[in-house]
Design a protein around this motif. Structure first.
Motif, PDB file in Angstrom:
ATOM      1  N   HIS A 166       0.924  -1.204  -0.082  1.00  0.00           N
ATOM      2  CA  HIS A 166      -0.045  -0.077  -0.032  1.00  0.00           C
ATOM      3  C   HIS A 166       1.081   1.208   0.064  1.00  0.00           C
ATOM      4  N   LEU A 167       0.964   1.694  -1.142  1.00  0.00           N
ATOM      5  CA  LEU A 167       1.701   3.285  -1.224  1.00  0.00           C
ATOM      6  C   LEU A 167       0.539   4.352  -1.625  1.00  0.00           C
ATOM      7  N   TRP A 168       0.952   5.590  -0.988  1.00  0.00           N
ATOM      8  CA  TRP A 168      -0.020   6.674  -1.522  1.00  0.00           C
ATOM      9  C   TRP A 168       0.997   7.831  -1.653  1.00  0.00           C
ATOM     10  N   LEU A 169       0.472   8.971  -2.356  1.00  0.00           N
ATOM     11  CA  LEU A 169       1.246   9.800  -2.992  1.00  0.00           C
ATOM     12  C   LEU A 169       0.412  11.153  -2.539  1.00  0.00           C
ATOM     13  N   GLY A 170       1.258  12.160  -1.826  1.00  0.00           N
ATOM     14  CA  GLY A 170       0.870  13.490  -1.437  1.00  0.00           C
ATOM     15  C   GLY A 170       1.371  14.565  -2.195  1.00  0.00           C
ATOM     16  N   VAL A 171       0.459  15.477  -2.831  1.00  0.00           N
ATOM     17  CA  VAL A 171       1.037  16.721  -3.514  1.00  0.00           C
ATOM     18  C   VAL A 171       0.430  17.792  -2.985  1.00  0.00           C
ATOM     19  N   ASP A 172       1.261  18.961  -2.784  1.00  0.00           N
ATOM     20  CA  ASP A 172       0.814  20.140  -2.409  1.00  0.00           C
ATOM     21  C   ASP A 172       1.773  21.273  -2.828  1.00  0.00           C
ATOM     22  N   ALA A 173       1.369  22.005  -3.578  1.00  0.00           N
ATOM     23  CA  ALA A 173       2.260  23.099  -4.073  1.00  0.00           C
ATOM     24  C   ALA A 173       1.375  24.609  -4.413  1.00  0.00           C
ATOM     25  N   GLU A 174       2.102  25.518  -4.178  1.00  0.00           N
ATOM     26  CA  GLU A 174       1.385  26.798  -4.386  1.00  0.00           C
ATOM     27  C   GLU A 174       2.595  27.652  -5.628  1.00  0.00           C
ATOM     28  N   LEU A 175       1.748  28.072  -6.583  1.00  0.00           N
ATOM     29  CA  LEU A 175       2.427  28.638  -7.772  1.00  0.00           C
ATOM     30  C   LEU A 175       1.957  29.974  -7.947  1.00  0.00           C
ATOM     31  N   PHE A 176       2.801  31.019  -8.561  1.00  0.00           N
ATOM     32  CA  PHE A 176       2.348  32.441  -8.957  1.00  0.00           C
ATOM     33  C   PHE A 176       2.978  32.947 -10.211  1.00  0.00           C
ATOM     34  N   ALA A 177       2.548  33.942 -10.921  1.00  0.00           N
ATOM     35  CA  ALA A 177       3.196  34.152 -12.047  1.00  0.00           C
ATOM     36  C   ALA A 177       4.275  35.190 -11.596  1.00  0.00           C
ATOM     37  N   ASP A 178       5.396  34.746 -12.283  1.00  0.00           N
ATOM     38  CA  ASP A 178       6.443  35.778 -11.991  1.00  0.00           C
ATOM     39  C   ASP A 178       6.417  37.101 -13.087  1.00  0.00           C
ATOM     40  N   GLU A 179       7.312  37.908 -12.980  1.00  0.00           N
ATOM     41  CA  GLU A 179       7.243  39.240 -13.841  1.00  0.00           C
ATOM     42  C   GLU A 179       7.187  39.005 -15.205  1.00  0.00           C
ATOM     43  N   ASP A 180       7.784  37.887 -15.579  1.00  0.00           N
ATOM     44  CA  ASP A 180       7.411  37.454 -17.231  1.00  0.00           C
ATOM     45  C   ASP A 180       6.000  36.811 -17.616  1.00  0.00           C
ATOM     46  N   GLY A 181       5.284  36.531 -16.522  1.00  0.00           N
ATOM     47  CA  GLY A 181       4.208  35.824 -16.623  1.00  0.00           C
ATOM     48  C   GLY A 181       4.264  34.075 -16.651  1.00  0.00           C
ATOM     49  N   HIS A 182       5.465  33.743 -16.105  1.00  0.00           N
ATOM     50  CA  HIS A 182       5.572  32.298 -16.147  1.00  0.00           C
ATOM     51  C   HIS A 182       5.183  31.654 -14.844  1.00  0.00           C
ATOM     52  N   ALA A 183       4.674  30.466 -15.000  1.00  0.00           N
ATOM     53  CA  ALA A 183       4.144  29.815 -13.609  1.00  0.00           C
ATOM     54  C   ALA A 183       5.532  29.618 -12.852  1.00  0.00           C
ATOM     55  N   THR A 184       5.302  29.995 -11.412  1.00  0.00           N
ATOM     56  CA  THR A 184       6.736  29.786 -10.659  1.00  0.00           C
ATOM     57  C   THR A 184       6.355  29.117  -9.549  1.00  0.00           C
ATOM     58  N   VAL A 185       6.935  28.230  -8.986  1.00  0.00           N
ATOM     59  CA  VAL A 185       6.838  27.502  -7.682  1.00  0.00           C
ATOM     60  C   VAL A 185       7.048  28.472  -6.396  1.00  0.00           C
ATOM     61  N   GLU A 186       6.223  28.666  -5.473  1.00  0.00           N
ATOM     62  CA  GLU A 186       6.523  29.464  -4.446  1.00  0.00           C
ATOM     63  C   GLU A 186       7.075  28.400  -3.122  1.00  0.00           C
ATOM     64  N   LYS A 187       6.159  27.249  -3.075  1.00  0.00           N
ATOM     65  CA  LYS A 187       6.358  26.359  -2.116  1.00  0.00           C
ATOM     66  C   LYS A 187       5.863  25.091  -2.621  1.00  0.00           C
ATOM     67  N   SER A 188       6.296  23.929  -2.276  1.00  0.00           N
ATOM     68  CA  SER A 188       5.562  22.711  -2.575  1.00  0.00           C
ATOM     69  C   SER A 188       6.152  21.424  -1.772  1.00  0.00           C
ATOM     70  N   THR A 189       5.471  20.479  -1.386  1.00  0.00           N
ATOM     71  CA  THR A 189       5.712  19.175  -0.704  1.00  0.00           C
ATOM     72  C   THR A 189       4.989  18.242  -1.546  1.00  0.00           C
ATOM     73  N   TRP A 190       5.927  17.129  -1.484  1.00  0.00           N
ATOM     74  CA  TRP A 190       5.751  15.718  -2.151  1.00  0.00           C
ATOM     75  C   TRP A 190       5.990  14.662  -1.130  1.00  0.00           C
ATOM     76  N   THR A 191       5.027  13.784  -0.748  1.00  0.00           N
ATOM     77  CA  THR A 191       5.237  12.924   0.193  1.00  0.00           C
ATOM     78  C   THR A 191       4.984  11.623  -0.351  1.00  0.00           C
ATOM     79  N   LEU A 192       5.718  10.514   0.092  1.00  0.00           N
ATOM     80  CA  LEU A 192       5.317   8.907  -0.282  1.00  0.00           C
ATOM     81  C   LEU A 192       4.957   8.353   0.927  1.00  0.00           C
ATOM     82  N   VAL A 193       3.748   7.814   1.123  1.00  0.00           N
ATOM     83  CA  VAL A 193       3.485   6.974   2.436  1.00  0.00           C
ATOM     84  C   VAL A 193       3.017   5.750   2.154  1.00  0.00           C
TER      85      VAL A 193
END
Length: 122
Positions: free
Chosen positions: A42-69
């Motif tokens: 039994h394996l589980w994946l957790g994904v949580d991320a927050e993104l914003f648009a930088d000064e050029d309009g590109h998607a940029t990760v502010e913070k993220s968490t990835w877990t394997l449980v």
């Protein structure tokens, strides 16, 4: 990889984009997705991320968490990776592989945390 679960995004009121599994606009964290594995594992994946648009309009990760449980009820964290773009003025990433021993409490087998000197690949 999973049975009917997908990673999705929602826009938040503060012009950010949240990425995760069954996330909500209100900021509630996503749930874990069960991974397809062989019988009895039994394996589980957790994904949580927050993104914003930088000064050029590109998607940029502010913070993220990835877990394997692991575990039938997702009770044992095995791997954990987190990233924060502006932690105390610099980007920081942390990777933790966890081992559990029957005769001891939880202990980190591999615990890598570091300040990033160059921009990270998000």
């Amino acid at each position: 990889m999973t049975d009917g679960t997908s990673i999705r995004t929602v826009n938040t009121p503060d012009d950010r984009t949240r990425l995760g599994i069954d996330i909500t606009r209100s900021g509630a964290r996503g749930r874990l997705a069960r991974l397809r594995t062989t019988r009895g594992i039994h394996l589980w994946l957790g994904v949580d991320a927050e993104l914003f648009a930088d000064e050029d309009g590109h998607a940029t990760v502010e913070k993220s968490t990835w877990t394997l449980v692991s575990g039938q009820h997702a009770e044992t964290e095995m791997l954990h990776y987190d990233y924060e773009r502006a932690k105390d003025g610099y980007p920081e990433a942390h990777f933790n592989a966890i081992r559990r021993r029957p005769d001891k409490a939880v202990e980190g087998l591999l615990d890598l945390g570091y300040k990033l000197q160059e921009p990270a690949l998000d």
